[in-house]
Design a protein around this motif. Structure first.
Motif, PDB file in Angstrom:
ATOM      1  N   SER A 145      -2.438  20.618  -8.693  1.00 20.67           N
ATOM      2  CA  SER A 145      -3.819  20.124  -8.689  1.00 20.67           C
ATOM      3  C   SER A 145      -4.023  19.008  -7.678  1.00 20.67           C
ATOM      4  N   ASN A 146      -2.964  18.260  -7.350  1.00 20.63           N
ATOM      5  CA  ASN A 146      -3.091  17.176  -6.382  1.00 20.63           C
ATOM      6  C   ASN A 146      -3.092  17.663  -4.939  1.00 20.63           C
ATOM      7  N   SER A 147      -2.840  18.965  -4.743  1.00 23.85           N
ATOM      8  CA  SER A 147      -2.856  19.496  -3.366  1.00 23.85           C
ATOM      9  C   SER A 147      -4.083  20.347  -3.104  1.00 23.85           C
ATOM     10  N   GLU A 148      -4.932  20.523  -4.112  1.00 25.83           N
ATOM     11  CA  GLU A 148      -6.102  21.379  -3.978  1.00 25.83           C
ATOM     12  C   GLU A 148      -7.316  20.524  -3.620  1.00 25.83           C
ATOM     13  N   PRO A 184     -15.443  19.703  -3.793  1.00 19.11           N
ATOM     14  CA  PRO A 184     -15.415  20.992  -4.499  1.00 19.11           C
ATOM     15  C   PRO A 184     -16.252  20.975  -5.772  1.00 19.11           C
ATOM     16  N   LEU A 185     -16.576  22.180  -6.228  1.00 18.62           N
ATOM     17  CA  LEU A 185     -17.193  22.326  -7.548  1.00 18.62           C
ATOM     18  C   LEU A 185     -16.106  22.158  -8.606  1.00 18.62           C
ATOM     19  N   ILE A 186     -16.456  21.552  -9.715  1.00 20.61           N
ATOM     20  CA  ILE A 186     -15.534  21.406 -10.836  1.00 20.61           C
ATOM     21  C   ILE A 186     -16.068  22.258 -11.978  1.00 20.61           C
ATOM     22  N   ASN A 187     -15.280  23.285 -12.364  1.00 22.51           N
ATOM     23  CA  ASN A 187     -15.709  24.229 -13.398  1.00 22.51           C
ATOM     24  C   ASN A 187     -17.075  24.837 -13.068  1.00 22.51           C
ATOM     25  N   GLY A 188     -17.278  25.130 -11.783  1.00 20.81           N
ATOM     26  CA  GLY A 188     -18.494  25.784 -11.348  1.00 20.81           C
ATOM     27  C   GLY A 188     -19.683  24.867 -11.141  1.00 20.81           C
ATOM     28  N   GLN A 189     -19.522  23.577 -11.375  1.00 17.94           N
ATOM     29  CA  GLN A 189     -20.632  22.636 -11.249  1.00 17.94           C
ATOM     30  C   GLN A 189     -20.286  21.537 -10.256  1.00 17.94           C
ATOM     31  N   SER A 190     -21.320  20.909  -9.687  1.00 17.39           N
ATOM     32  CA  SER A 190     -21.088  19.771  -8.802  1.00 17.39           C
ATOM     33  C   SER A 190     -20.397  18.659  -9.580  1.00 17.39           C
ATOM     34  N   CYS A 191     -19.544  17.908  -8.901  1.00 15.87           N
ATOM     35  CA  CYS A 191     -18.722  16.912  -9.577  1.00 15.87           C
ATOM     36  C   CYS A 191     -19.460  15.579  -9.736  1.00 15.87           C
ATOM     37  N   ASP A 192     -18.834  14.656 -10.462  1.00 14.14           N
ATOM     38  CA  ASP A 192     -19.313  13.277 -10.623  1.00 14.14           C
ATOM     39  C   ASP A 192     -18.331  12.377  -9.881  1.00 14.14           C
ATOM     40  N   PRO A 193     -18.440  12.275  -8.557  1.00  9.60           N
ATOM     41  CA  PRO A 193     -17.385  11.621  -7.776  1.00  9.60           C
ATOM     42  C   PRO A 193     -17.507  10.101  -7.730  1.00  9.60           C
ATOM     43  N   TYR A 194     -16.348   9.468  -7.569  1.00  9.94           N
ATOM     44  CA  TYR A 194     -16.274   8.046  -7.209  1.00  9.94           C
ATOM     45  C   TYR A 194     -15.045   7.878  -6.331  1.00  9.94           C
ATOM     46  N   ALA A 195     -14.958   6.765  -5.655  1.00  4.01           N
ATOM     47  CA  ALA A 195     -13.843   6.513  -4.744  1.00  4.01           C
ATOM     48  C   ALA A 195     -13.157   5.202  -5.107  1.00  4.01           C
ATOM     49  N   THR A 196     -11.840   5.190  -4.943  1.00  3.99           N
ATOM     50  CA  THR A 196     -11.102   3.927  -4.992  1.00  3.99           C
ATOM     51  C   THR A 196     -10.712   3.578  -3.561  1.00  3.99           C
ATOM     52  N   VAL A 197     -10.871   2.308  -3.211  1.00  5.71           N
ATOM     53  CA  VAL A 197     -10.581   1.816  -1.857  1.00  5.71           C
ATOM     54  C   VAL A 197      -9.450   0.809  -1.963  1.00  5.71           C
ATOM     55  N   SER A 198      -8.339   1.090  -1.285  1.00  3.53           N
ATOM     56  CA  SER A 198      -7.164   0.239  -1.408  1.00  3.53           C
ATOM     57  C   SER A 198      -6.673  -0.198  -0.044  1.00  3.53           C
ATOM     58  N   VAL A 199      -6.147  -1.412   0.021  1.00  2.00           N
ATOM     59  CA  VAL A 199      -5.376  -1.870   1.178  1.00  2.00           C
ATOM     60  C   VAL A 199      -3.933  -1.980   0.715  1.00  2.00           C
ATOM     61  N   VAL A 200      -3.062  -1.203   1.358  1.00  2.95           N
ATOM     62  CA  VAL A 200      -1.694  -1.054   0.885  1.00  2.95           C
ATOM     63  C   VAL A 200      -0.720  -1.551   1.946  1.00  2.95           C
ATOM     64  N   LEU A 257     -10.515   9.952  -3.669  1.00  2.00           N
ATOM     65  CA  LEU A 257     -11.721  10.485  -4.308  1.00  2.00           C
ATOM     66  C   LEU A 257     -11.348  11.084  -5.651  1.00  2.00           C
ATOM     67  N   TRP A 258     -12.185  10.788  -6.659  1.00  2.00           N
ATOM     68  CA  TRP A 258     -11.933  11.264  -8.015  1.00  2.00           C
ATOM     69  C   TRP A 258     -13.209  11.834  -8.611  1.00  2.00           C
ATOM     70  N   ASN A 259     -13.023  12.793  -9.519  1.00  2.00           N
ATOM     71  CA  ASN A 259     -14.141  13.252 -10.344  1.00  2.00           C
ATOM     72  C   ASN A 259     -14.058  12.546 -11.692  1.00  2.00           C
ATOM     73  N   ASN A 260     -15.133  11.864 -12.047  1.00  2.00           N
ATOM     74  CA  ASN A 260     -15.152  11.121 -13.304  1.00  2.00           C
ATOM     75  C   ASN A 260     -15.130  12.097 -14.476  1.00  2.00           C
ATOM     76  N   GLY A 261     -14.086  12.004 -15.293  1.00  2.00           N
ATOM     77  CA  GLY A 261     -13.922  12.953 -16.397  1.00  2.00           C
ATOM     78  C   GLY A 261     -14.612  12.549 -17.675  1.00  2.00           C
ATOM     79  N   ASN A 262     -15.245  11.367 -17.703  1.00  2.00           N
ATOM     80  CA  ASN A 262     -15.879  10.856 -18.919  1.00  2.00           C
ATOM     81  C   ASN A 262     -14.864  10.816 -20.058  1.00  2.00           C
ATOM     82  N   GLN A 265      -9.445  13.377 -18.661  1.00  2.00           N
ATOM     83  CA  GLN A 265      -8.785  12.723 -17.531  1.00  2.00           C
ATOM     84  C   GLN A 265      -9.532  12.986 -16.225  1.00  2.00           C
ATOM     85  N   ASP A 266      -9.616  11.934 -15.383  1.00  2.00           N
ATOM     86  CA  ASP A 266     -10.254  12.082 -14.079  1.00  2.00           C
ATOM     87  C   ASP A 266      -9.452  13.058 -13.215  1.00  2.00           C
TER      88      ASP A 266
END
Length: 853
Positions: A145-148, A184-200, A257-262, A265-266
């Motif tokens: 799932s982390n490569s898709e 991408p669509l999640i389960n056929g629907q548009s996702c609820d995306p958010y982003a984490t921004v990191s300096v590493v 980028l993540w889809n908020n899973g409410n 799990q995201d």
């Protein structure tokens, strides 16, 4: 591609060519347009050595999907209880958008839970050409799932100098995450995306987070984050503002980028990594980046034991210029039927020099059909075949340019003919469970061979009767061709009274009806390749039908079956009535009498499938919703209804007459936060429809546009968004009847049964000539050799593989072809340079392939 360096981001001269799209793009300064069109055809053949279940029942129920990145655009039928499933499903579709990977997933069907992904084959778009036209076994790779991932991120970076309260100087990294596109669509629907921004870095991992954007695949974040990137003490010894190299080299910005899973799990959607040293030479950097998969450290895991998948893939990308560029090449090709001998014509030469004749046949047939030149060309090349035919019993049995052209012609113009003739019976056969096996060796326990014979005879008789009564539905162009074949065969074998029939039956029975019966999915008569038992039934029916056609036309006293059980079965049909029926049918379809198009007496079935429509009314809680419906389009009407339980209830079938359609256009995603939507604008309220994927949406829009193109009162302007909450979302007009704010899509070919884009077909032929220039050169040299050398022909020689009847005429044609191709090379090269320079590396059209883990 390696990590993005600042030089790579800035230097467009080193950038790869921009990703092609199916959209129309601007051409030269005079606004003429170049269309970039992508298509994919091929075959999902079979899988083998799939991982068995752990336990007594090791078999799996498998199916395969085709995905553009993460969007599924095709699915095979399920093959039950097998670890080496045989799919044998052909596919063809236009690709309406950009993509990174073409992927094939093998699934294990699960009734109660989510289907299990066994493995995948993922091919980069730029690598597709390496596999074109070849059947290849691909090893299945693991699915993580982390490569898709799919989509891209728009990012801006800046470095600011700050002076702290105690007077020291520090630096601040500004990360502006602007937007994402194509998530991408999640389960056929548009996702609820958010982003984490990191300096590493080696000793730091500062992370911040954007707000969640609801129900969108193209979120507009427009959020800015600030990070201190150097120690303030690092600058007390510096006389001017400067980034400290040793610190900068070790830091990178990471966007996840993540889809908020409410409540669940995201879901990871992808990441990009940008080294901070991209700012070494500039104080700011702005670019689009492609999202990348996450490396989970599984590279050492074995992948050979997942099994493999056999595929045949042919991807084409055509740069279609404005029509005037193709005039000389079209003129030369369309003169082909009149060239004497036909082997010296441009169309014939194309078939001679192509590595695979099938590549040449499709564009040639379509172009010649469009200009009513196919019948004379096919007649001329068929006559060339007849010269080499010594036995009347083998007439048109080979795989020559003539037979391939006629096969392709029958596929193109005979689609509706097959639907009205065969589809009802094939549906009955495929959906019933009647056993028709008559081979004693293959009989299952409990089978009654006499019952099976009766079942098989019932199907053969029903199919045969339908075929021989179908002559009035046979397309005129097929009838005209059959008439020409019949006349030529009679002249070639004047002493054989049956050859006039076998010349026609070898096409209509052997290469048309029999092939459609045994492979109904290839002719779009069934959605998938049938199951093994049905394939066996169809094979037995097909063999009987083609033998009936040839036996009746040749009036033989015995069949040509090798199997004893088939010879015994065929005795049931050795009656004079069958011979009379076949000859009467062949007489009718090879007549020159003008036939009225079947479309005038009954509607032409064009397309059907399941999609979602927006309800016109309101639900009990007052919200509009989307409902799954079965859509069917004919040349007269568009209908939709619940499927399948209410299909017989007239009050549950809704109809829009085609004549009432005013426009068919895409609907902006922002209207309902749903992808792949289009609108059918008609006399009443617009019908808003969501297709299952981009390919399906494109096909529906295309066929609806074609069937309604000539309607009166078609709109010239439309609203690209919906009318919601008292105004149009696009232009904010409050009146629901307000004039549209955007011009409607340009017109398309009006012929609903034969949709031929002659410029696109000519461009394809240009590409084939370009790819085959070396063989064209050899053919030209062979003509020169033949013209000069007057002695006996040597074997083997340089030209023994070419058909050259008249070396002088052939040479002149080749000279014309080369001259035209050279002139066409110029605008193509000009466009490629313009496209490469205009699509700067890092632009939205040509995003940076960022650093991977």
């Amino acid at each position: 591609m390696a990590a993005a360096a600042p030089a790579a981001a800035a230097a467009s001269s080193e950038a790869p060519e921009a990703t092609a799209t199916a959209e129309t793009e601007a051409g030269d300064e005079d606004s003429r347009e170049v269309r970039v069109l992508q298509s994919l055809r091929g075959k999902i053949c079979e899988a083998k050595n799939l991982l068995p279940y752990l336990g007594p029942n090791k078999m799996r129920d498998c199916f395969c999907t085709i995905n553009l990145d993460q969007e599924e655009v095709y699915r095979t039928q399920v093959v039950e209880k097998s670890l080496s499933p045989f799919f044998s499903e052909e596919f063809y579709f236009e690709i309406p958008r950009t993509f990174q990977y073409l992927s094939f997933y093998v699934y294990d069907k699960n009734v109660l839970q989510r289907d299990l992904r066994i493995g995948k084959v993922a091919i980069k778009k730029e690598d597709l050409c390496n596999h074109s036209g070849k059947e290849t076994w691909f090893s299945l790779q693991p699915v993580d799932s982390n490569s898709e991932v799919q989509g891209k991120v728009h990012l801006e970076l800046k470095l600011n100098e700050l002076i702290t309260e105690n007077g020291t100087v520090c630096q601040q990294l500004v990360v502006h995450i602007i937007a994402c596109h194509g998530l991408p669509l999640i389960n056929g629907q548009s996702c609820d995306p958010y982003a984490t921004v990191s300096v590493v870095g080696p000793s730091r991992n500062d992370q911040k987070k954007t707000k969640v954007k609801k129900k969108t695949s193209n979120p507009q974040f427009n959020e800015i984050f600030y990070f201190e990137v150097t120690r303030s003490s690092s600058y007390t010894r510096k006389s001017q503002f400067q980034v400290e190299e040793e610190d900068i080299e070790k830091l990178e910005i990471r966007i996840d980028l993540w889809n908020n899973g409410n409540l669940v799990q995201d879901i990871f959607l992808g990441e990009i990594k940008v080294p901070v040293n991209v700012l070494r030479n500039d104080s700011s950097h702005q670019a689009w980046y492609l999202l990348q998969p996450r490396d989970n450290g599984n590279k050492s895991s074995k992948t050979d034991d997942l099994g493999s998948l056999r595929l045949n893939i042919c991807y084409t990308e055509d740069y279609v210029l404005p029509s005037e560029y193709y005039g000389p090449l079209k003129t030369l090709l369309l003169k082909s039927p009149d060239v004497q001998p036909i082997s010296a014509s441009a169309a014939y030469i194309l078939g001679e020099i192509c590595r695979d004749k099938n590549d040449a046949v499709l564009p040639l047939v379509r172009l010649l059909l469009h200009h009513d030149k196919l019948v004379p060309f096919a007649t001329a090349v068929a006559e060339l075949d007849l010269k080499d035919t010594q036995d009347a019993n083998t007439i048109f049995r080979g795989n020559s340019l003539a037979t391939r052209c006629l096969d392709e012609m029958m596929k193109i113009v005979g689609g509706h003919y097959l639907k009205v003739t065969l589809k009802p019976i094939l549906d009955e056969i495929c959906e019933s469970s009647k056993s028709c096996e008559i081979d004693p060796i293959k009989l299952k326990e409990g089978d009654n061979v006499e019952n099976n014979k009766e079942n098989l005879r019932y199907y053969v008789d029903k199919l045969f009767s339908t075929i021989v009564k179908s002559s009035m539905s046979c397309p005129t162009v097929m009838c005209d061709t059959f008439y020409s074949l019949r006349q030529m065969a009679t002249q070639r074998f004047p002493n054989d009274p049956h050859v006039q029939y076998s010349a026609v039956s070898s096409f209509v029975f052997l290469r048309f009806f029999a092939v459609a019966v045994v492979s109904p999915h290839t002719f779009h008569l069934r959605p998938h390749h049938p199951d093994p038992q049905t394939i066996r039934t169809l094979t037995l029916i097909s063999k009987t039908i083609q033998t009936l056609g040839s036996w009746g036309s040749l009036s033989k006293s015995k069949s040509s079956f090798k199997e004893t059980f088939m010879c015994e079965f065929f005795k049931m049909f050795q009656e004079e009535g069958y011979i009379i029926a076949v000859k009467k049918f062949l007489d009718e379809i090879s007549s020159t009498e003008t036939k009225e198009s079947s479309g005038t007496s009954e509607p032409v079935h064009l397309k059907e499938g399941e999609m979602y429509k927006r309800a016109q009314g309101r639900t009990r809680i007052g919200k509009k919703n989307f409902k799954k419906r079965w859509f069917c389009l004919t040349s007269r009407e568009l209908t939709y209804h619940k499927q399948p339980e209410f299909i017989e209830r007239k009050d549950a079938i809704y109809t829009i007459p085609v004549k009432n359609i005013l426009a068919v256009e895409k609907l902006e995603e922002s209207s309902f936060n749903k992808k792949n939507m289009f609108q059918v604008i008609h006399m009443e309220k617009p019908l808003y429809v969501q297709a299952n994927n981009c390919v399906e949406a494109n096909e529906w829009i295309d066929v609806l546009c074609r069937v309604s193109r000539c309607n009166q009162n078609r709109l010239s302007l439309y609203h690209p968004s919906a009318y919601l909450n008292g105004n149009w979302l696009c232009c904010l007009e409050t009146s629901e009847s307000a004039l549209g704010c955007k011009p409607c899509t340009a017109g398309v070919p009006a012929d609903i049964q034969i949709d031929i884009d002659e410029d696109r077909e000519t461009e394809r032929i240009y590409s084939l000539f370009t790819l085959s220039l070396l063989k064209l050169q050899k053919m030209e040299e062979a003509c020169g050799t033949i013209a000069v050398y007057q002695g006996p022909q040597k074997e083997p020689d340089d030209y023994s593989n070419f058909v050259i009847e008249d070396s002088v005429t052939t040479f002149k044609t080749i000279q014309q072809i080369k001259s035209i191709i050279e002139k066409l090379d110029e605008p193509h090269e000009k466009y490629r340079k313009k496209r490469s320079s205009s699509a700067k590396y890092g632009s939205e059209e040509n995003p940076i392939v960022g650093k991977t883990s």
